[in-house]
Design an enzyme around this catalytic site. Structure first.
Site, PDB file in Angstrom:
ATOM      1  N   HIS A 238       0.809  -1.221   0.000  1.00 28.12           N
ATOM      2  CA  HIS A 238       0.000   0.000   0.000  1.00 28.12           C
ATOM      3  C   HIS A 238       0.846   1.277   0.000  1.00 28.12           C
ATOM      4  O   HIS A 238       0.369   2.330  -0.373  1.00 28.12           O
ATOM      5  CB  HIS A 238      -1.029  -0.008   1.141  1.00 28.12           C
ATOM      6  CG  HIS A 238      -0.448   0.314   2.479  1.00 28.12           C
ATOM      7  ND1 HIS A 238       0.219  -0.599   3.247  1.00 28.12           N
ATOM      8  CD2 HIS A 238      -0.420   1.467   3.191  1.00 28.12           C
ATOM      9  CE1 HIS A 238       0.621  -0.031   4.364  1.00 28.12           C
ATOM     10  NE2 HIS A 238       0.248   1.236   4.362  1.00 28.12           N
TER      11      HIS A 238
ATOM     12  N   LYS B 237       0.552   5.532  -1.935  1.00 25.45           N
ATOM     13  CA  LYS B 237       0.555   6.821  -1.252  1.00 25.45           C
ATOM     14  C   LYS B 237       0.928   7.901  -2.254  1.00 25.45           C
ATOM     15  O   LYS B 237       1.845   7.728  -3.057  1.00 25.45           O
ATOM     16  CB  LYS B 237       1.554   6.810  -0.081  1.00 25.45           C
ATOM     17  CG  LYS B 237       1.094   5.909   1.070  1.00 25.45           C
ATOM     18  CD  LYS B 237       2.042   6.007   2.230  1.00 25.45           C
ATOM     19  CE  LYS B 237       1.743   4.956   3.287  1.00 25.45           C
ATOM     20  NZ  LYS B 237       0.674   5.295   4.202  1.00 25.45           N
TER      21      LYS B 237
ATOM     22  N   ASP C 148       7.979  -7.195   7.948  1.00 24.49           N
ATOM     23  CA  ASP C 148       6.740  -6.420   7.868  1.00 24.49           C
ATOM     24  C   ASP C 148       6.929  -5.118   7.090  1.00 24.49           C
ATOM     25  O   ASP C 148       6.040  -4.690   6.362  1.00 24.49           O
ATOM     26  CB  ASP C 148       6.266  -6.117   9.301  1.00 24.49           C
ATOM     27  CG  ASP C 148       4.923  -5.410   9.353  1.00 24.49           C
ATOM     28  OD1 ASP C 148       4.011  -5.841   8.628  1.00 24.49           O
ATOM     29  OD2 ASP C 148       4.778  -4.431  10.103  1.00 24.49           O
TER      30      ASP C 148
ATOM     31  N   HIS D 158       7.763  -2.269   2.110  1.00 24.90           N
ATOM     32  CA  HIS D 158       7.636  -0.819   1.923  1.00 24.90           C
ATOM     33  C   HIS D 158       8.976  -0.104   1.715  1.00 24.90           C
ATOM     34  O   HIS D 158       9.124   0.700   0.795  1.00 24.90           O
ATOM     35  CB  HIS D 158       6.930  -0.188   3.128  1.00 24.90           C
ATOM     36  CG  HIS D 158       5.618  -0.841   3.479  1.00 24.90           C
ATOM     37  ND1 HIS D 158       4.733  -1.290   2.531  1.00 24.90           N
ATOM     38  CD2 HIS D 158       5.042  -1.110   4.670  1.00 24.90           C
ATOM     39  CE1 HIS D 158       3.667  -1.802   3.143  1.00 24.90           C
ATOM     40  NE2 HIS D 158       3.832  -1.717   4.435  1.00 24.90           N
TER      41      HIS D 158
ATOM     42  N   LYS E 103       8.466   0.615  15.476  1.00 22.76           N
ATOM     43  CA  LYS E 103       7.229   0.933  16.192  1.00 22.76           C
ATOM     44  C   LYS E 103       7.601   1.550  17.530  1.00 22.76           C
ATOM     45  O   LYS E 103       8.700   1.346  18.034  1.00 22.76           O
ATOM     46  CB  LYS E 103       6.401  -0.337  16.407  1.00 22.76           C
ATOM     47  CG  LYS E 103       5.869  -0.924  15.080  1.00 22.76           C
ATOM     48  CD  LYS E 103       4.712  -1.864  15.295  1.00 22.76           C
ATOM     49  CE  LYS E 103       4.275  -2.532  14.006  1.00 22.76           C
ATOM     50  NZ  LYS E 103       3.562  -1.652  13.067  1.00 22.76           N
TER      51      LYS E 103
HETATM   52  C1  BG6 Z   1       1.631  -2.304   7.205  1.00 22.60           C
HETATM   53  C2  BG6 Z   1       2.332  -3.002   8.324  1.00 22.60           C
HETATM   54  O1  BG6 Z   1       1.971  -2.882   5.975  1.00 22.60           O
HETATM   55  O2  BG6 Z   1       1.982  -0.934   7.198  1.00 22.60           O
HETATM   56  C3  BG6 Z   1       2.025  -2.344   9.654  1.00 22.60           C
HETATM   57  O3  BG6 Z   1       1.928  -4.352   8.356  1.00 22.60           O
HETATM   58  C4  BG6 Z   1       2.304  -0.866   9.594  1.00 22.60           C
HETATM   59  O4  BG6 Z   1       2.762  -2.939  10.702  1.00 22.60           O
HETATM   60  C5  BG6 Z   1       1.628  -0.240   8.388  1.00 22.60           C
HETATM   61  O5  BG6 Z   1       1.820  -0.270  10.778  1.00 22.60           O
HETATM   62  C6  BG6 Z   1       2.028   1.213   8.218  1.00 22.60           C
HETATM   63  O6  BG6 Z   1       1.252   1.763   7.197  1.00 22.60           O
HETATM   64  P1  BG6 Z   1       0.774   3.265   7.239  1.00 22.60           P
HETATM   65  O7  BG6 Z   1       0.082   3.498   5.952  1.00 22.60           O
HETATM   66  O8  BG6 Z   1      -0.119   3.392   8.428  1.00 22.60           O
HETATM   67  O9  BG6 Z   1       2.025   4.076   7.404  1.00 22.60           O
END
Ligand code: BG6
Length: 511
Positions: A204, A208, A261, A266, A366
């Site tokens: 995802h 953005k 993760d 990402h 985190k």
């Molecule tokens: C997800 C992870 O892919 O992305 C999560 O599994 C993380 O752990 C999240 O919190 C962060 O996404 P965003 O869009 O909230 O920055």
């Protein structure tokens, strides 16, 4: 700084149909009453409807085991939108949107339930004019991917991509596997039933707005690209910091950790856009080829590199935003002796002509002091002459920072004279902030799935190249008796991360 002038519409709109010309489509959400659907998918679809960005002939079908019917599914969707939509519900739009929603109760491993789904979709085609076009969105744990793909296949619900207008597409969420071997196995299972051109793998972050804008920034401006090389760039920092802890997702996170993760997906995807060569065209595969080149050029991590250049950490108790926060090991459903990392910082190198000698520093965690995702490009210093001749106070080097979230925008940090008679110099930032709210990533991605544009989706080879990079790190940590260093919740991670930077005579950017 504001946006000036009328936006330029690109020729052919980058291959996307104009609003109002989207293909008819029935979107079937496997896990239609699950958390992802509630938090992200239904709110995103509603916002697309508000913007007129759903096809004129569209239907949304939830498919899962919960005891719901069309009416209670609409209530579920309304609740999802009221709680999670970026824009409030508007009665007139809601009425039209809710008509598109229906629900089929079914088990993923039950052939008869696929027959019910199939029958319902035939009804939907007649009622909504969706023409047999299907998007199957797997909002389900990875363990069910094979079951669902096979169920669809056995019910003869997958049409091959034949170019005659009708389409079947499948959407899968990260994580695709937990290692190279498991990701290859999952990809093989999907490939048994769907062609690569039908598979939309979601990361995802790629949806953005600011991440999508990275390519525009680089390739639609004359002033950045000539400097985008090891000749002018000293190093690059990519940070994805989260204030939140693991929350309710420990069951998953305990099997993942920050490297799998966040870094495998990402951060490496963002890195590949920063590092890519100009693609041949804006076609999905040209862009994805260029990104893959970067991933394949990252120097593999040797044992010694892992020791020196990869830092992990786990949050202990602390204060976040003034409020006490529990240690990771005290979170619900976390093992009291868990060795899962909630923080990773690493240094890597892209071994190609453009980037030779430029370190890329990545960090994510985190329970850091704030939610902030940013790319910082540090340029080389000017020579130590003229304005930079003072041996006790060097000028800060120029920097381009791109804020992914929050406060999306970018800043160019330059040196400027402080007004007045003395020669005092100071770093100032020339800022651009988006003045409108940007669409949620899932809005962009769902629209692209419906129109069939794969540019922002991970191709199989890039997922596997990323696993190939992180696998040795995972193995090395698994074999090491050492525990991840603990950092206080609300701090910027373990001391080791700062020391790794200090060893290079640099420091992490303070966000
Ligand atoms: C997800 C992870 O892919 O992305 C999560 O599994 C993380 O752990 C999240 O919190 C962060 O996404 P965003 O869009 O909230 O920055």
């Amino acid at each position: 700084m504001a946006m000036n002038g009328e936006p330029i519409v690109l020729p052919g709109n980058l291959g996307k149909p104009a609003k109002g010309a989207y293909p008819p489509c029935a979107l079937v959400i496997f896990g239609g009453a699950g958390a992802l659907t509630h938090r992200k998918l239904l709110p995103a679809l509603y916002n697309l409807a508000l913007d007129g960005d759903l096809p004129d002939h569209a239907a949304i079908v939830g498919f899962s085991m919960e005891e719901l019917n069309d009416e209670s599914y609409r209530n579920f969707a309304r609740d999802a939108i009221e709680r999670n939509s970026r824009r409030p519900i508007c009665e007139a739009q809601w009425t039209g949107f809710s008509r598109m929603l229906s629900f089929v109760r079914g088990r993923f491993n039950e052939a008869a339930d696929y027959q019910s789904l199939r029958g319902h979709l035939e009804y939907v085609d007649n009622e909504f004019g969706t023409s047999g076009n299907r998007v199957y969105y797997f909002a389900i744990p990875p363990a069910f991917i094979e079951t669902c793909a096979t169920g669809l296949h056995r019910a003869d619900m997958i049409r091959p991509p034949n170019g005659n207008g009708n389409f079947t597409r499948v959407v899968v969420e990260k994580p695709i596997g937990h290692s190279l071997a498991s990701s290859t196995a999952i990809n093989d299972r999907i490939a048994a039933h769907f062609a690569e051109s039908q598979i939309f793998r979601i990361d995802h972050f790629l949806g953005k707005e600011t991440v999508e804008n990275l390519m525009v920034l680089r390739f639609a401006n004359a002033i950045f690209e000539p400097l985008w090389t090891s000749r002018f760039i000293d190093h690059v920092q990519i940070t994805v910091a989260e204030e939140e802890g693991v929350g309710t997702r420990a069951a998953y996170y305990e099997t993942a950790g920050a490297l799998r993760d966040m870094v495998q997906s990402h951060l490496l995807q963002v890195l590949s856009i920063i590092g890519m060569e100009p693609p041949r065209s804006t076609a999905a595969d040209s862009v994805r080829d260029a990104k893959l080149d970067v991933l394949q050029s990252i120097r593999p991590f040797s044992d010694e590199d892992i020791e020196k250049y990869v830092v992990r950490g786990q949050y202990g108790a602390g204060l976040v935003g003034g409020a006490p926060a529990r240690a990771y090991r005290d979170e619900d459903n976390v093992a009291p002796d868990s060795r899962v990392e909630t923080f990773v910082a690493l240094k890597c190198w892209i071994d190609n002509w453009r980037w030779a000698g430029v370190p890329f520093y990545l960090r994510t965690g985190k329970r850091l002091p704030k939610r902030a995702s940013e790319i910082a490009i540090y340029f080389k210093s000017v020579p130590r002459i003229l304005y930079n001749a003072n041996p006790r106070a060097h000028l800060a080097s120029n920097m381009l920072t791109i804020r992914i979230q929050p406060d999306e925008g970018l800043s160019v940090h330059i040196i400027s004279k402080v007004p007045g008679p003395q020669a005092r110099l100071q770093q100032v930032a020339v800022d651009f902030h988006y003045q409108t709210t940007t669409p949620e990533a899932y809005e962009t991605l769902l629209r692209d799935i419906i129109v069939g544009d794969q540019t922002l989706f991970m191709r199989r080879d890039s997922v596997e190249a990323s696993w190939q990079l992180v696998d040795p790190i995972i193995e090395s940590w698994a074999q090491s008796p050492a525990e991840p260093p603990v950092y206080s919740a609300g701090s910027w991670g373990p001391l080791e991360a700062a020391l790794m930077m200090a060893a290079d005579g640099r420091s992490w950017r303070v966000l």
